[in-house]
Design a protein around this motif. Structure first.
Motif, mmCIF file in Angstrom:
data_model
loop_
_atom_site.group_PDB
_atom_site.id
_atom_site.type_symbol
_atom_site.label_atom_id
_atom_site.label_comp_id
_atom_site.label_asym_id
_atom_site.label_seq_id
_atom_site.Cartn_x
_atom_site.Cartn_y
_atom_site.Cartn_z
ATOM 1 N N PHE A 160 0.833 -1.208 0.000
ATOM 2 C CA PHE A 160 0.000 0.000 0.000
ATOM 3 C C PHE A 160 0.866 1.256 0.000
ATOM 4 N N LEU A 161 1.851 1.299 0.893
ATOM 5 C CA LEU A 161 2.657 2.505 1.056
ATOM 6 C C LEU A 161 3.748 2.621 -0.001
ATOM 7 N N ALA A 162 4.323 1.497 -0.427
ATOM 8 C CA ALA A 162 5.368 1.553 -1.456
ATOM 9 C C ALA A 162 4.794 2.004 -2.793
ATOM 10 N N VAL A 163 3.661 1.410 -3.189
ATOM 11 C CA VAL A 163 3.019 1.816 -4.445
ATOM 12 C C VAL A 163 2.535 3.258 -4.336
ATOM 13 N N GLY A 164 1.935 3.591 -3.192
ATOM 14 C CA GLY A 164 1.453 4.958 -2.994
ATOM 15 C C GLY A 164 2.567 5.982 -3.071
ATOM 16 N N GLY A 165 3.692 5.692 -2.424
ATOM 17 C CA GLY A 165 4.817 6.622 -2.449
ATOM 18 C C GLY A 165 5.397 6.788 -3.842
ATOM 19 N N GLU A 166 5.578 5.660 -4.533
ATOM 20 C CA GLU A 166 6.151 5.709 -5.886
ATOM 21 C C GLU A 166 5.252 6.489 -6.844
ATOM 22 N N VAL A 167 3.953 6.226 -6.782
ATOM 23 C CA VAL A 167 3.003 6.897 -7.679
ATOM 24 C C VAL A 167 2.915 8.381 -7.351
ATOM 25 N N ALA A 168 2.906 8.706 -6.067
ATOM 26 C CA ALA A 168 2.816 10.114 -5.667
ATOM 27 C C ALA A 168 4.005 10.908 -6.191
ATOM 28 N N ILE A 169 5.195 10.360 -6.070
ATOM 29 C CA ILE A 169 6.392 11.053 -6.547
ATOM 30 C C ILE A 169 6.309 11.283 -8.054
ATOM 31 N N GLY A 170 5.993 10.226 -8.814
ATOM 32 C CA GLY A 170 5.876 10.369 -10.263
ATOM 33 C C GLY A 170 4.801 11.357 -10.663
ATOM 34 N N SER A 171 3.709 11.391 -9.909
ATOM 35 C CA SER A 171 2.589 12.270 -10.237
ATOM 36 C C SER A 171 2.953 13.742 -10.118
ATOM 37 N N PHE A 172 3.824 14.060 -9.174
ATOM 38 C CA PHE A 172 4.173 15.457 -8.910
ATOM 39 C C PHE A 172 5.424 15.928 -9.644
ATOM 40 N N LEU A 173 6.134 15.035 -10.305
ATOM 41 C CA LEU A 173 7.436 15.406 -10.840
ATOM 42 C C LEU A 173 7.383 16.553 -11.845
ATOM 43 N N VAL A 174 6.441 16.499 -12.796
ATOM 44 C CA VAL A 174 6.388 17.574 -13.796
ATOM 45 C C VAL A 174 6.159 18.917 -13.109
ATOM 46 N N ASN A 175 5.168 18.976 -12.214
ATOM 47 C CA ASN A 175 4.890 20.222 -11.508
ATOM 48 C C ASN A 175 6.042 20.627 -10.589
ATOM 49 N N TYR A 176 6.686 19.651 -9.978
ATOM 50 C CA TYR A 176 7.803 19.932 -9.067
ATOM 51 C C TYR A 176 9.012 20.501 -9.818
ATOM 52 N N LEU A 177 9.345 19.867 -10.940
ATOM 53 C CA LEU A 177 10.535 20.284 -11.681
ATOM 54 C C LEU A 177 10.339 21.610 -12.411
ATOM 55 N N THR A 178 9.098 22.032 -12.589
ATOM 56 C CA THR A 178 8.858 23.341 -13.202
ATOM 57 C C THR A 178 8.889 24.474 -12.171
ATOM 58 N N GLN A 179 8.985 24.132 -10.864
ATOM 59 C CA GLN A 179 9.054 25.156 -9.820
ATOM 60 C C GLN A 179 10.312 26.010 -10.013
ATOM 61 N N PRO A 180 10.213 27.329 -9.892
ATOM 62 C CA PRO A 180 11.372 28.217 -10.100
ATOM 63 C C PRO A 180 12.557 27.901 -9.189
ATOM 64 N N ASP A 181 12.287 27.438 -7.967
ATOM 65 C CA ASP A 181 13.385 27.185 -7.031
ATOM 66 C C ASP A 181 13.906 25.750 -7.092
ATOM 67 N N ILE A 182 13.388 24.946 -8.041
ATOM 68 C CA ILE A 182 13.851 23.560 -8.182
ATOM 69 C C ILE A 182 14.579 23.388 -9.525
ATOM 70 N N GLY A 183 13.831 23.287 -10.611
ATOM 71 C CA GLY A 183 14.467 23.099 -11.909
ATOM 72 C C GLY A 183 14.173 24.194 -12.905
ATOM 73 N N ALA A 184 13.055 24.928 -12.674
ATOM 74 C CA ALA A 184 12.621 25.996 -13.595
ATOM 75 C C ALA A 184 12.521 25.480 -15.028
ATOM 76 N N LEU A 185 12.044 24.247 -15.183
ATOM 77 C CA LEU A 185 11.936 23.638 -16.512
ATOM 78 C C LEU A 185 10.562 23.883 -17.107
ATOM 79 N N SER A 186 10.469 23.778 -18.435
ATOM 80 C CA SER A 186 9.168 23.796 -19.094
ATOM 81 C C SER A 186 8.509 22.441 -18.873
ATOM 82 N N PRO A 187 7.177 22.352 -18.943
ATOM 83 C CA PRO A 187 6.528 21.046 -18.759
ATOM 84 C C PRO A 187 7.034 19.980 -19.723
ATOM 85 N N LYS A 188 7.282 20.362 -20.969
ATOM 86 C CA LYS A 188 7.752 19.401 -21.957
ATOM 87 C C LYS A 188 9.134 18.865 -21.589
ATOM 88 N N THR A 189 10.034 19.758 -21.173
ATOM 89 C CA THR A 189 11.371 19.328 -20.746
ATOM 90 C C THR A 189 11.294 18.495 -19.474
#
Length: 431
Positions: free
Chosen positions: A254-283
């Motif tokens: 339950f927790l391993a699948v939940g953790g893995e999916v949660a991380i993948g789900s937020f990555l695009v939004n997380y990496l586009t944050q100005p203080d993290i990666g400042a990337l475009s969604p496509k990149t």
């Protein structure tokens, strides 16, 4: 068609197969795992694609993962019942046909367009994947020596990660190609939603056709039968819940699948944050592929490592490292935070297959039931992302990664302590 199981049966190991793994069967199953991983990882792109279309917050858009992974709770037990009646091979075919139907439903969902319709399509699609996982995971586990079951399933699941690696880049190119402004007027907003939602039609129709063709091929394949005990006999043996390692394993899945999916789900939004990666969604979608690519590499590496070291210790150590990486990304920023989160994929790679094989260890004729219970626990992929979404709305995306860190802390407990098996005979004696 040669069924992989006799009717009214439940999986148990086959000595002949344990002596000589069937390469053809493993090849078929790795193909199915590839498709499962590909479709699950496409959700990581659907999330940033549909979020602006339907003007959703993080908790709301995580209903994509909720709809997808809730299917594991809804369909795991029916899938196990279907296996008992129709056999493993027929269940795989039924799963592929269900997946194809779910993918086709993306067309009317885009024509409406309706977020709720998309969610219904995802539930059906994931229902088919559940049938494949419930039948495929224990099938792989017994297609060889019991001592290498974790290693074999980890290696086979590496193809699941191959699909997960390819999907974000594929989806990013097709769905995150442009960043348009959401119009304000009702008429213009409807036209905008129609145009943006229509982008999912081509990839999902192609997927639906491929799944239908694969269902026909699997139906004509010659998969080996397995020595099995009758369902009536397994019912007399009592409940799977008497097994300590299975009960703790349910929480770990339950927790391993939940953790893995949660991380993948937020990555695009997380990496586009100005203080993290400042990337475009496509990149950013390319870096999501790197995350899942690390998972693929980790599974190939893990299949070797677990032939040299005990699987429980490998699992516990990997979980501790993941907790450390997540705390690092929460407490840092910039490229350091970015690469800390991407490295998580390498170490969480072996968790699902290892927990699964440890959870069904020593279940004997109850292995099929145990498999269904463990696959039901994958509903964590529905719950944990929504929980992190609520945290992200309240305190921000960056600190919200404390949620999966807590999940992996429990996985570490399971690896070092919770997975100690109680033998089938001992469980019967104590009942």
């Amino acid at each position: 068609m040669h069924s992989s199981a006799e009717p009214h049966s439940a999986l148990a190991p086959n000595d002949a197969l344990n002596a000589s793994p069937n390469r053809h069967a493993l090849a078929v199953l790795t193909t199915l795992f590839f498709l499962s991983g590909f479709l699950a990882a496409l959700n990581d792109i659907l999330i940033p694609h549909l979020k602006p279309i339907f003007e959703l917050n993080y908790a709301q858009v995580m209903l994509i993962q909720f709809s997808f992974f809730s299917a594991f709770l809804l369909f795991a037990t029916p899938s196990a019942m279907l296996i008992a009646r129709a056999g493993y091979q027929r269940t795989m075919v039924a799963g592929l046909l269900t997946m194809s139907a779910g993918a086709f439903l993306f067309v009317p969902a885009a024509n409406v367009p309706s977020f709720a319709f998309f969610m219904c399509a995802l539930v059906i699609l994931a229902g088919g994947i559940t049938a494949l996982q419930v039948s495929g995971n224990p099938y792989v586990a017994v297609l060889g020596p019991a001592r290498t079951a974790s290693s074999r399933l980890t290696l086979t699941q590496a193809c699941n990660s191959l699909g997960s690696t390819i999907a974000p880049t594929f989806g990013g190119l097709l769905l995150l190609d442009s960043a348009s402004v959401v119009p304000q007027s009702a008429e213009a907003l409807h036209a905008y939603r129609l145009d943006q939602a229509a982008q999912v039609k081509v990839p999902y129709v192609g997927i639906a056709i491929a799944l239908f063709i694969l269902a026909l091929l699997v139906a004509k394949s010659r998969l080996p039968s397995l020595t099995q005990a009758s369902a009536a006999a397994s019912d007399k043996l009592g409940s799977v819940w008497k097994y300590r390692h299975l009960c703790f394993g349910v929480g770990a899945i339950f927790l391993a699948v939940g953790g893995e999916v949660a991380i993948g789900s937020f990555l695009v939004n997380y990496l586009t944050q100005p203080d993290i990666g400042a990337l475009s969604p496509k990149t950013a979608s390319f870096y999501v592929s790197l995350y899942w690519g690390g998972s693929m590499a980790g599974r190939f590496l893990g299949s070797v490592v677990m032939r040299l070291f005990p699987a429980p210790k490998v699992l516990g150590t990997a979980a501790v490292i993941v907790v450390a990486l997540l705390l690092t990304t929460v407490l840092s920023s910039g490229l350091f935070a970015m690469w800390s989160i991407l490295l998580v994929g390498l170490f969480n790679s072996i968790m699902f297959p290892t927990i699964f094989t440890l959870g069904i260890a020593n279940l004997g004729p109850l292995t099929g039931k145990g498999s269904g219970v463990l696959m039901s626990a994958a509903v964590g992929g529905a719950i944990i992302p929504v929980a992190q979404g609520a945290f992200a709305d309240a305190i921000g995306v960056h600190p919200s990664f404390i949620v999966p860190a807590i999940c992996y802390a429990y996985v570490a407990f399971y690896g070092f302590e919770g997975c100690r098996p109680v033998s089938f005979a001992a469980a019967r004696t104590s009942s």
